[in-house]
Design a protein around this motif. Structure first.
Motif, short mmCIF file in Angstrom:
data_model
loop_
_atom_site.label_atom_id
_atom_site.label_comp_id
_atom_site.label_asym_id
_atom_site.label_seq_id
_atom_site.Cartn_x
_atom_site.Cartn_y
_atom_site.Cartn_z
N ILE A 1 0.88 -1.42 0.09
CA ILE A 1 -0.08 0.18 0.00
C ILE A 1 1.09 1.23 -0.09
CG2 ILE A 1 -1.94 -1.24 1.23
CD1 ILE A 1 -1.00 0.12 3.57
N PRO A 2 0.14 2.26 -0.34
CA PRO A 2 1.13 3.59 -0.39
C PRO A 2 1.46 4.21 1.03
CG PRO A 2 -0.79 3.94 -1.77
CD PRO A 2 -1.08 2.61 -1.09
N SER A 3 0.56 3.98 1.86
CA SER A 3 0.91 4.29 3.35
C SER A 3 -0.10 3.85 4.25
CB SER A 3 1.01 5.70 3.38
OG SER A 3 1.01 6.39 4.54
N ILE A 4 0.01 3.45 5.39
CA ILE A 4 -0.93 3.36 6.31
C ILE A 4 -1.83 4.51 7.10
CG2 ILE A 4 0.02 0.93 7.19
CD1 ILE A 4 0.96 2.40 9.69
N SER A 5 -1.29 5.69 6.71
CA SER A 5 -1.96 6.71 7.14
C SER A 5 -3.32 6.97 6.51
CB SER A 5 -1.20 7.99 6.94
OG SER A 5 -0.89 8.40 5.70
N PHE B 1 -2.12 6.44 14.97
CA PHE B 1 -0.78 7.02 15.80
C PHE B 1 0.45 6.24 15.19
CE2 PHE B 1 1.87 5.48 19.29
CZ PHE B 1 2.66 6.72 19.86
N TYR B 2 0.47 5.03 14.89
CA TYR B 2 1.70 4.36 14.42
C TYR B 2 2.32 5.04 13.04
CZ TYR B 2 -0.39 1.02 17.58
OH TYR B 2 -1.00 0.55 18.78
N SER B 3 1.49 5.51 12.32
CA SER B 3 1.62 5.83 11.07
C SER B 3 3.06 6.84 11.11
CB SER B 3 0.62 6.93 10.25
OG SER B 3 1.09 7.28 9.30
N LYS B 4 3.20 7.75 11.78
CA LYS B 4 4.33 8.82 11.60
C LYS B 4 5.73 7.98 12.27
CE LYS B 4 3.45 13.07 12.68
NZ LYS B 4 3.53 14.22 13.45
N ILE B 5 5.64 7.28 13.40
CA ILE B 5 6.42 6.24 13.75
C ILE B 5 7.16 5.47 12.89
CG2 ILE B 5 7.05 4.74 15.73
CD1 ILE B 5 5.05 5.95 17.53
N THR C 1 -2.14 13.38 16.53
CA THR C 1 -2.14 12.90 15.24
C THR C 1 -2.54 14.03 14.24
OG1 THR C 1 -4.40 12.06 15.63
CG2 THR C 1 -2.62 10.47 15.86
N SER C 2 -2.25 13.77 13.03
CA SER C 2 -2.48 14.81 12.05
C SER C 2 -3.94 15.45 12.07
CB SER C 2 -2.04 14.26 10.54
OG SER C 2 -3.20 13.45 10.18
N ILE C 3 -4.86 15.00 12.35
CA ILE C 3 -6.10 15.33 12.48
C ILE C 3 -6.30 16.36 13.57
CG2 ILE C 3 -7.13 13.77 13.67
CD1 ILE C 3 -9.72 14.14 11.80
N ALA C 4 -5.37 16.38 14.61
CA ALA C 4 -5.64 16.97 15.78
C ALA C 4 -5.43 18.72 15.40
CB ALA C 4 -4.71 16.80 16.81
N LYS C 5 -4.65 18.72 14.63
CA LYS C 5 -4.37 20.24 14.28
C LYS C 5 -5.58 20.99 13.27
CE LYS C 5 -0.31 21.16 12.57
NZ LYS C 5 0.80 21.44 12.24
N VAL C 6 -6.06 19.98 12.42
CA VAL C 6 -6.87 20.42 11.41
C VAL C 6 -8.22 20.47 11.82
CG1 VAL C 6 -7.78 19.71 9.40
CG2 VAL C 6 -5.43 19.68 9.63
N PHE C 7 -8.58 19.63 12.97
CA PHE C 7 -10.13 19.64 13.33
C PHE C 7 -10.42 20.91 13.79
CE2 PHE C 7 -13.31 18.19 16.08
CZ PHE C 7 -14.03 17.20 15.30
#
Lengths: 335, 335
Positions: A66-70, B73-77, B275-281
DNA sequence: TGTCCGTATGTAATCGATTACATCGCGGAG
DNA sequence: CTCCGCGATGTAATCGATTACATACGGACA
């Protein structure tokens, strides 16, 4: 780490006998079996699968690229694949390409070098010819995305029609014009969805206004950025936005709301995929749902069939292109 | 599929020479190299890694075990791990356990049977003794989660202190009581965060009211369900909620808003992970951030070091427990 | 008692690579 | 002209398993 040879020595038998015990050959006497089992326990021996696989030329593992799990979209599909695979005795490995052809190449090598038995592709940077060549030698299934012109087993939805249906629905609801928010990375599904969008707009007598075709990435922030661009368009902007992912839609909606633009009062926004947040989000998101579990289940079944029966013989050598139905889920971000 | 033997035959050289060409041994004459390269191209040969790895007893692959990819959460790690691993010549495979010990066992077997060189665990169902035993024979790192009492390399944050800091902050801001929303599955981080929560509440002179300790799953819907329970508590409910994940917080906030409860006006809600949505939400979420890239980078480095230098010799045989700093990110869901 | 057969086990080839060691040819030093 | 050394390549052992085939043993049967 101990080897089969050490176990054999310690149990006072030959390696062949140890191997028989491991593989539950009934033709070994209970007494011998016990001796061997004891030795195994004693040395806490575990067989080296590299040796076994080398001999057996199969590994009982499948790789999902897959491209990314995000991107949440893959989550439910892969879960379904895992279920099927577990039943059939296969392990599922997931690797991410991040749309980097070099990374993709490395993971494809795992197939070519017989570390896994087959691959499910969600998007690939291979050319149609390369993909076809790979598929002619190895078990491969394309899922959701597929390379235009390539000929492999695949499980997809009709992205063009899905987008067409979604946008047509918006137009029928009275929206004169609809903006499009898509992906900068030209995934095949994105291209087809854009095509469906244009077709719907054209058929309704308009023509797609390039000012309102936005491209960024699939993420929340991507949606936010495109919403920014959309707002800069001034007051003659469309009253509806079709996004090709739910994350985009959410990023977009949040941006609109924070700028004081009412959704769906002033602008209708539609997402795609019906990921788990779509229903929970407030306002709940109108979106296009795909039968994710079904997609995953079928993709795994096709792949395992090819693995089991050989690339050329499975399904009588015929390719299987499965197109599953999509569905419009009307919620509260559209009027 | 062609083998090294066929290539040798076709090129009119020995297998040893072919192997030398593949492995870029400088001691092979250019002319011979060309012959071999031609034969390789002719037969479209790719080496079988099983054979190579069997001989070399290493595979240059590491396995990352996570409960599920549906948790952002795991995505960036993992992204950070991939970067380090690529530089060091390792492939990263991801497998999901879904908290199923049997699935976990199967994937651990990939390590024990030498299909991968090492494992990064995000949560495990092993006992401390089992984990220690595994780590005594194989390269292993625990990341974010760890089994209480186990002794392996690990990279974590101080979850208890993080939760303590977060809840204390809420209390200092004037909230008399704070509710807790956690995970039904007792991840070690969850247990520690709950402990931190209780400590903060107790220290402030109150004591944790069990009616306001909610448990469900990490998902958006989980957060929504707990918000429902919270609302049922009637009017003496706390004015602040501490959630142990951003998804929970979002699910919770959406539910509250849809029930007409203003956030943060009536209730403050805090998330965890950033996570990435926190800032955008919208409203942007107050949350506890973890240095995800740093976590991933260090975990990969520790693991690869153990792989390279041997389980017992790496870092002089000493265990490394790295505790990274967390950070409170104040945004708009709290007053 | 001798032959035959089936059962349990051992011997050794094999999978596809790497690699230590042997060999061969050639050029330079003595 | 011989010998040494080195560069290039080949031979064969090896990694850890599976498995075809050989063998040894013991019992049934004529």
């Amino acid at each position: 780490m101990s080897t089969i040879k050490e176990v054999a020595q310690s149990a006072g038998v030959s390696v062949a006998t140890v191997s028989r015990v491991i593989n539950k050959d009934p033709a070994v006497r209970p007494a011998t079996r016990d001796k061997v089992m004891n030795a195994i326990a004693q040395l806490s021996y575990t067989p080296n699968l590299l040796g076994r696989h080398l001999r057996q030329t199969r590994t009982n593992k499948i790789l999902v690229l897959i491209p990314s799990i995000s991107n949440q979209f893959y989550s439910k599909i892969i879960r379904a694949m895992e279920k099927v695979s577990e039943e059939q005795g296969y392990d599922v490995l997931v690797c991410m390409t991040h749309n980097d052809p070099r990374a993709e190449r490395r993971y494809i090598d795992m197939l070519v070098t017989r570390v896994v038995d087959g691959i499910v592709f969600f998007s690939s940077s291979l050319s149609a010819a390369q993909m076809d060549e790979l598929a002619s030698g190895f078990p491969v299934v394309q899922c959701s995305e597929y390379i235009e012109g390539s000929n492999t087993d695949m499980v997809v939805i009709d992205d063009e029609k899905a987008a067409y249906d979604a946008v047509s629905w918006l137009l029928r609801r009275g929206h004169k014009r609809v903006a499009y928010m898509g992906s900068q990375v030209r995934y095949s599904s994105g291209i087809r969805r854009e095509r469906g969008y244009r077709k719907a707009v054209t058929e309704a007598g308009g023509k797609a206004d390039e000012r309102f075709v936005f491209l960024d990435d699939y993420s929340y922030p991507g949606g936010g950025r495109m919403a920014g661009k959309y707002l800069e368009c001034g007051s003659d902007r469309p009253s509806a936005i079709f996004c090709i992912s739910d994350s985009m839609a959410i990023g977009c909606i949040n941006r609109l709301i924070s700028e004081g633009v009412d959704v769906p009062g002033k602008v209708s926004v539609m997402g795609f995929d019906d990921t788990s947040i779509a229903k929970v989000f407030c306002p709940a998101i109108t979106t296009v749902s795909q039968p994710q579990s079904e997609i995953g289940r079928l993709a795994a079944e096709l792949l395992i069939d090819r693995i089991r029966n050989g690339v050329h013989k499975a399904s009588g050598g015929k390719l299987r292109k499965i197109i599953l139905p999509h569905d419009l889920v009307i919620r509260n971000t559209t009027i």
